[in-house]
Each structure stands twice: as C-alpha cells, then as structure tokens.
Design a protein around this motif. Structure first.
Motif, PDB file in Angstrom:
ATOM      1  N   ASP A 139       0.856  -1.186   0.000  1.00  7.60           N
ATOM      2  CA  ASP A 139       0.000   0.000   0.000  1.00  7.60           C
ATOM      3  C   ASP A 139       0.892   1.237   0.000  1.00  7.60           C
ATOM      4  O   ASP A 139       1.023   1.941   0.999  1.00  7.60           O
ATOM      5  CB  ASP A 139      -0.919  -0.012   1.212  1.00  7.60           C
ATOM      6  N   GLU A 140       1.511   1.470  -1.139  1.00  8.01           N
ATOM      7  CA  GLU A 140       2.492   2.550  -1.264  1.00  8.01           C
ATOM      8  C   GLU A 140       2.389   3.158  -2.655  1.00  8.01           C
ATOM      9  O   GLU A 140       2.584   2.471  -3.657  1.00  8.01           O
ATOM     10  CB  GLU A 140       3.894   1.984  -1.038  1.00  8.01           C
ATOM     11  N   PRO A 141       2.038   4.442  -2.744  1.00 15.10           N
ATOM     12  CA  PRO A 141       1.886   5.067  -4.062  1.00 15.10           C
ATOM     13  C   PRO A 141       3.225   5.235  -4.774  1.00 15.10           C
ATOM     14  O   PRO A 141       4.280   5.304  -4.139  1.00 15.10           O
ATOM     15  CB  PRO A 141       1.263   6.429  -3.733  1.00 15.10           C
ATOM     16  N   ILE A 142       3.162   5.294  -6.075  1.00 14.50           N
ATOM     17  CA  ILE A 142       4.355   5.535  -6.883  1.00 14.50           C
ATOM     18  C   ILE A 142       4.492   7.046  -7.082  1.00 14.50           C
ATOM     19  O   ILE A 142       3.516   7.711  -7.446  1.00 14.50           O
ATOM     20  CB  ILE A 142       4.245   4.821  -8.240  1.00 14.50           C
ATOM     21  N   PRO A 143       5.660   7.623  -6.840  1.00 10.20           N
ATOM     22  CA  PRO A 143       5.831   9.065  -7.012  1.00 10.20           C
ATOM     23  C   PRO A 143       5.440   9.533  -8.412  1.00 10.20           C
ATOM     24  O   PRO A 143       5.659   8.819  -9.398  1.00 10.20           O
ATOM     25  CB  PRO A 143       7.329   9.269  -6.761  1.00 10.20           C
ATOM     26  N   GLN A 144       4.852  10.719  -8.501  1.00 10.94           N
ATOM     27  CA  GLN A 144       4.400  11.252  -9.784  1.00 10.94           C
ATOM     28  C   GLN A 144       5.541  11.371 -10.773  1.00 10.94           C
ATOM     29  O   GLN A 144       5.373  11.129 -11.981  1.00 10.94           O
ATOM     30  CB  GLN A 144       3.745  12.628  -9.571  1.00 10.94           C
ATOM     31  N   GLU A 145       6.716  11.725 -10.293  1.00  7.30           N
ATOM     32  CA  GLU A 145       7.870  11.834 -11.185  1.00  7.30           C
ATOM     33  C   GLU A 145       8.185  10.488 -11.834  1.00  7.30           C
ATOM     34  O   GLU A 145       8.529  10.419 -13.024  1.00  7.30           O
ATOM     35  CB  GLU A 145       9.087  12.329 -10.408  1.00  7.30           C
ATOM     36  N   THR A 146       8.036   9.407 -11.075  1.00  7.78           N
ATOM     37  CA  THR A 146       8.274   8.074 -11.620  1.00  7.78           C
ATOM     38  C   THR A 146       7.219   7.718 -12.656  1.00  7.78           C
ATOM     39  O   THR A 146       7.532   7.138 -13.706  1.00  7.78           O
ATOM     40  CB  THR A 146       8.277   7.030 -10.490  1.00  7.78           C
ATOM     41  N   ILE A 147       5.964   8.066 -12.379  1.00 12.40           N
ATOM     42  CA  ILE A 147       4.884   7.818 -13.343  1.00 12.40           C
ATOM     43  C   ILE A 147       5.195   8.494 -14.660  1.00 12.40           C
ATOM     44  O   ILE A 147       5.076   7.899 -15.746  1.00 12.40           O
ATOM     45  CB  ILE A 147       3.541   8.335 -12.789  1.00 12.40           C
ATOM     46  N   GLU A 148       5.611   9.750 -14.599  1.00 11.24           N
ATOM     47  CA  GLU A 148       5.914  10.497 -15.823  1.00 11.24           C
ATOM     48  C   GLU A 148       7.098   9.890 -16.561  1.00 11.24           C
ATOM     49  O   GLU A 148       7.126   9.841 -17.797  1.00 11.24           O
ATOM     50  CB  GLU A 148       6.176  11.962 -15.470  1.00 11.24           C
ATOM     51  N   THR A 149       8.084   9.388 -15.829  1.00 12.98           N
ATOM     52  CA  THR A 149       9.227   8.732 -16.455  1.00 12.98           C
ATOM     53  C   THR A 149       8.796   7.450 -17.155  1.00 12.98           C
ATOM     54  O   THR A 149       9.249   7.151 -18.277  1.00 12.98           O
ATOM     55  CB  THR A 149      10.314   8.423 -15.411  1.00 12.98           C
TER      56      THR A 149
END
Length: 248
Positions: free
Chosen positions: A19-29
C-alpha cells in the motif's frame, strides 16, 4: 549479462502490492519510456490512461472479473488503441484518414504500437524495482470500460497494467523451450516440434504440481487445449466495428 537482461529474464507477474503510491515523477518517467518505443511510420497509435481515482479502480476491478490487484496497487494504467487523435489531426489539416483508420492493416498497426509502448513501460518499471501485471480482463466488459473511461470513437482500451511495489515473490513460470519458438531459415516441421512440446508438457505439469502442493498437475498443452476449446469475448468484432475500426 547486463542488468537490463537480468531484469527481463527475472520477470514474473505480481498480483499483490504494498500500500504505497508511486511518485508522480516516476509515473511520468514510465510514460516517457513507453513513448520512446518504436512506432509504425511515426503514427503513435496509442494513448495511456492513468487511473488514479480509487472509485474508478474499484469499478475496473469489478469489470475485469473481481481482480483485487486492479484496485490495490501503486498505479493503474490502461493502454488504448487510439485513432481519435489522428481524426483530429485530419480535421486540423483538411485531410481524410478514414480508409486507413477503418482498414485491417490500420487496426494491426494500432495493436502493435500499443504492445510495444506497454512493454517498454513494463521493462522500465521492473528496472526500478517495481512489479507489474498485465490485465486483459478489462476486455470482459469492454463497452462498460470504454464508457467508464470516456473513450470516444476510434479509441479502444486493450488491456490494463497494475504497477507497484511488490508484496509477493512468486516463482518464475517456465517458458516454452527456445527450440519451440525460434526457427532458423524456415518454420520447423511437426516431427521436430512435437518432442519439444511433449517435454515441455511434463516440465510444466511438474511445475504446477509443486506450486500447488499437488492440487494441480496439468501441463501447458493440456491447459491450453482446455482454455482455448471455446472462443472468449465473442462480442469483440461487433464492438470494434462500433468504434469505427477494422471495417475493411
């Protein structure tokens, strides 16, 4: 063997995430990596929908066959074949792309573009220590998925991908021997292929027996013969055509 190859050869589907979100910067990468994939004639016939609202993820999980990991993950992507953008481009430039958009070749180009982009994203995610699992189950109720995600004509959600920090470490599932899938110069005849398939049948039967504590012991060929005995999602042709695709 470099790290990229090690990561690819270590792939396994992850169906339980922390239960840990992925950072937005990682999503964009990750999306940037998807966009770096090869694309037929620079057409880029795909869009990616990032599903962030929990209520939407919960509904998609239900539509995909009550798969909990569709709702419980670090991030959920839906990969779509998308010619809507090309229709807008045609309007903008005074052109007409209907014949291409409605053609069988056009549909194949779109599916291939989607697959290449999604696999780029998957490899990138796993290189960062994330786990992934593809979700073909969204095609169980594709009309409802399309409406839920507000996909216009010429846009078809093909599959999802749950991504997150793994909370499980399943074993590697055996793949067909290279002799079964790699043909040199010409396609192998059945006399050479059958012994390889029979050996793989025994290997996979043993794999399932060990993995399930003896509850299941069918091999790959037996499993495929059973699951492919009846076609699935037979509404698909009608739905795809209703989206203005694959008409010719």
């Amino acid at each position: 063997m470099n790290e990229t190859i090690k990561n690819i050869l270590s792939h396994r589907s992850i169906r339980r995430f922390k239960d840990e979100p992925i950072p937005q910067e990682t999503i964009e990468t990750l999306v940037q990596c998807a966009q770096a994939a090869s694309t037929s004639s620079y057409q880029q016939v795909y869009s990616i929908i990032g599903v962030e609202e929990q209520s939407l993820k919960d509904k998609l999980a239900e539509l995909a066959g009550d798969q909990s990991y569709v709702a419980q993950n670090g991030y959920f992507f839906v990969f779509c074949l998308d010619y809507h953008r090309h229709q807008l481009m045609a309007e903008m430039t005074g052109g007409n792309v209907d014949a291409t958009v409605q053609s069988k070749e056009g549909f194949m180009v779109g599916m291939i573009d989607v697959a290449l982009a999604s696999q780029n994203l998957a490899v990138a995610a796993e290189s960062l220590g994330l786990g992934i699992v593809y979700i073909g189950g969204i095609r169980n109720n594709l009309r409802e998925v399309s409406e839920l995600l507000r996909c216009p004509d010429h846009v078809v959600p093909l599959f999802g991908m749950a991504v997150g920090f793994p909370d499980a470490s399943p074993g590697l599932k055996p793949r067909l021997p290279q002799e079964a899938v790699f043909h040199k110069n010409q396609y192998k005849d059945d006399e050479k292929a059958l012994p390889v398939l029979k050996e793989f049948e025994m290997k996979t039967a043993e794999y399932y027996k060990e993995r399930t504590g003896g509850a299941r012991d069918e091999g790959w060929a037996t499993q495929m013969a059973r699951t492919m005995a009846q076609p699935k999602r037979t509404y698909m042709k009608e739905f795809i055509e209703s989206k203005g695709l694959d008409k010719q």
